[in-house]
Scaffold this motif. Structure first.
Motif, PDB file in Angstrom:
ATOM      1  N   CYS A 143       0.831  -1.211   0.000  1.00 32.07           N
ATOM      2  CA  CYS A 143       0.000   0.000   0.000  1.00 32.07           C
ATOM      3  C   CYS A 143       0.865   1.259   0.000  1.00 32.07           C
ATOM      4  O   CYS A 143       1.972   1.269   0.540  1.00 32.07           O
ATOM      5  CB  CYS A 143      -0.883   0.031   1.240  1.00 32.07           C
TER       6      CYS A 143
ATOM      7  N   CYS B 207       2.923   2.335   3.153  1.00 34.71           N
ATOM      8  CA  CYS B 207       3.212   1.180   3.999  1.00 34.71           C
ATOM      9  C   CYS B 207       4.682   1.198   4.402  1.00 34.71           C
ATOM     10  O   CYS B 207       5.569   1.369   3.564  1.00 34.71           O
ATOM     11  CB  CYS B 207       2.888  -0.112   3.257  1.00 34.71           C
TER      12      CYS B 207
ATOM     13  N   CYS C 198       0.748  -9.630   4.757  1.00 32.81           N
ATOM     14  CA  CYS C 198       0.790  -8.471   3.869  1.00 32.81           C
ATOM     15  C   CYS C 198       2.025  -8.475   2.975  1.00 32.81           C
ATOM     16  O   CYS C 198       1.931  -8.257   1.768  1.00 32.81           O
ATOM     17  CB  CYS C 198       0.772  -7.186   4.697  1.00 32.81           C
TER      18      CYS C 198
ATOM     19  N   ASN D 131       2.093  -4.807  12.656  1.00 29.21           N
ATOM     20  CA  ASN D 131       1.109  -3.761  12.377  1.00 29.21           C
ATOM     21  C   ASN D 131      -0.132  -3.900  13.256  1.00 29.21           C
ATOM     22  O   ASN D 131      -1.156  -3.261  13.012  1.00 29.21           O
ATOM     23  CB  ASN D 131       0.735  -3.713  10.892  1.00 29.21           C
TER      24      ASN D 131
ATOM     25  N   MET E 290      -4.063  -7.476   9.222  1.00 26.63           N
ATOM     26  CA  MET E 290      -4.425  -6.474   8.219  1.00 26.63           C
ATOM     27  C   MET E 290      -4.760  -7.095   6.859  1.00 26.63           C
ATOM     28  O   MET E 290      -5.645  -6.625   6.147  1.00 26.63           O
ATOM     29  CB  MET E 290      -3.285  -5.469   8.063  1.00 26.63           C
ATOM     30  N   ASN E 291      -4.071  -8.169   6.501  1.00 27.59           N
ATOM     31  CA  ASN E 291      -4.244  -8.768   5.182  1.00 27.59           C
ATOM     32  C   ASN E 291      -5.599  -9.441   5.009  1.00 27.59           C
ATOM     33  O   ASN E 291      -6.079  -9.604   3.883  1.00 27.59           O
ATOM     34  CB  ASN E 291      -3.116  -9.780   4.938  1.00 27.59           C
TER      35      ASN E 291
ATOM     36  N   CYS F 205       0.521   0.876   9.800  1.00 25.47           N
ATOM     37  CA  CYS F 205      -0.262   0.410   8.645  1.00 25.47           C
ATOM     38  C   CYS F 205      -1.296   1.464   8.287  1.00 25.47           C
ATOM     39  O   CYS F 205      -2.244   1.695   9.039  1.00 25.47           O
ATOM     40  CB  CYS F 205      -0.931  -0.914   8.995  1.00 25.47           C
ATOM     41  N   THR F 206      -1.112   2.088   7.135  1.00 26.10           N
ATOM     42  CA  THR F 206      -1.988   3.194   6.744  1.00 26.10           C
ATOM     43  C   THR F 206      -3.450   2.754   6.614  1.00 26.10           C
ATOM     44  O   THR F 206      -4.367   3.511   6.911  1.00 26.10           O
ATOM     45  CB  THR F 206      -1.497   3.831   5.427  1.00 26.10           C
ATOM     46  N   THR F 207      -3.682   1.499   6.215  1.00 30.92           N
ATOM     47  CA  THR F 207      -5.043   1.002   6.026  1.00 30.92           C
ATOM     48  C   THR F 207      -5.706   0.665   7.348  1.00 30.92           C
ATOM     49  O   THR F 207      -6.805   1.129   7.650  1.00 30.92           O
ATOM     50  CB  THR F 207      -5.028  -0.251   5.127  1.00 30.92           C
TER      51      THR F 207
END
Length: 323
Positions: free
Chosen positions: A32, A35, A60, A145, A149-150, A231-233
């Protein structure tokens, strides 16, 4: 094989300019925007060099760097399941020993197991503990993170108190994660391995020297480096703030940078005056729901942990919160 000059054992980097131009993680990956995993892995492979085998758990980094039929890895790389990076790395390390003994190979190869917090704190913990207790000469690097996240931002054992995830929602009753973050580095240190450290991509020189020390320690046994990975997301911040948030994690005392080198505990980046944890929390959407009284609880938890660390070290290396 590229000509990559590596620092001798025991010698540390004094400047980032000492790193080789050679790249172990090349362009074309699908991480991302913003990231920080790319920063971590790029520097890790530069320190390790070409004679490195990376065993990468599902996560990720795995899905983003190897979209079939492409790869961004410039070293031998093995994708394994979520739970068994440490087990497969143990097998690779054992195979290298046998092949050298039989004279099939003569080069020395570094073996690095790479996993996220889900594949390390939770699903992969049994394999990690087994690898450590058997003494395999593998460096395990966890990029943390603080959630799965993934697979949709579910909480993990690394999720900090108060954080929103899809399985720790924030509402009138549920106020995000209600359990404290698992202290994985302390658990690893309890296995009496030669080297354990925490690292932060915002403090790059400190991070690469910990990678170097961890690799040097492989002559004696396994090592472990725990790296924070904004983690930006999942953390819900603007993509250009990744390193800023990582730096604030250390400046507030939320992510203390230390190493346990052969049992000797040392804080590597002292902070004379800590910033309030609110400075770190306010930049992230996963903490946006927190009230002032809830932030005060987190501040108290951080203060207590800082006090505990200062007692271990025997002096105040992490100072009080600045007024």
């Amino acid at each position: 094989m590229p000509d990559v000059k590596e620092l001798p054992k025991g010698q540390l980097y004094k400047s980032l300019f000492q790193l080789p131009r050679w790249e172990g993680l090349v362009s074309g990956h699908r991480l991302c925007a913003g990231c920080t995993a790319g920063v971590i892995v790029r520097h890790l492979t530069k320190v390790a060099g070409p004679n490195t085998i990376v065993v990468n758990a599902t996560g990720c980094v795995e899905v983003s760097t190897t979209p079939y039929p492409y790869t961004s890895w410039n070293v031998p790389w093995i994708h394994v399941a979520f739970e068994n990076a440490a087990a497969v790395a143990s097998g690779v390390e054992s195979a290298i020993k046998v092949l050298k003994k039989k004279g099939v190979i003569s080069d020395d190869y570094k073996v690095i197991a790479l996993g996220g917090d889900g594949g390390t704190f939770d699903i992969g913990f049994q394999a990690l503990s087994g690898m450590l207790e058997r003494g395999h000469r593998v460096m395990y690097v966890v990029y943390d993170n603080e959630a799965y996240m993934n697979t949709g931002i579910q909480r993990s054992g690394a999720t900090p108190y108060g954080a929103w995830t899809t399985t720790t929602p924030a509402g009138k009753v549920w106020r995000g994660e209600w359990r404290p973050k698992k202290d994985i580095a302390a658990i690893v240190a309890a296995h009496r391995v030669p080297y354990v450290a925490t690292a932060n991509p915002a403090y790059t020189l400190d991070m690469i020297n910990k990678f170097k020390k961890g690799l040097d320690a492989l002559e004696e046994g396994p090592s472990f480096v725990h790296v924070i990975m904004p983690c930006t997301t999942g953390w819900r911040f603007d993509p250009n703030l990744g390193i800023t948030i990582a730096r604030l994690a250390t400046e507030t005392g939320i992510w203390v940078l230390y190493e346990i080198d052969h049992g000797n505990y040392r804080v590597t980046m002292p902070v004379k005056k800590r910033k309030p944890v609110k400075e770190y929390l306010k930049l992230q959407g996963r903490f946006r729901h927190l009230r002032d009284d809830e932030i005060a609880v987190i501040q108290r938890m951080v203060d207590e942990e800082v006090e505990r660390i200062n007692k271990i070290v025997g002096k105040e290396v992490i100072g009080p919160v600045a007024p």
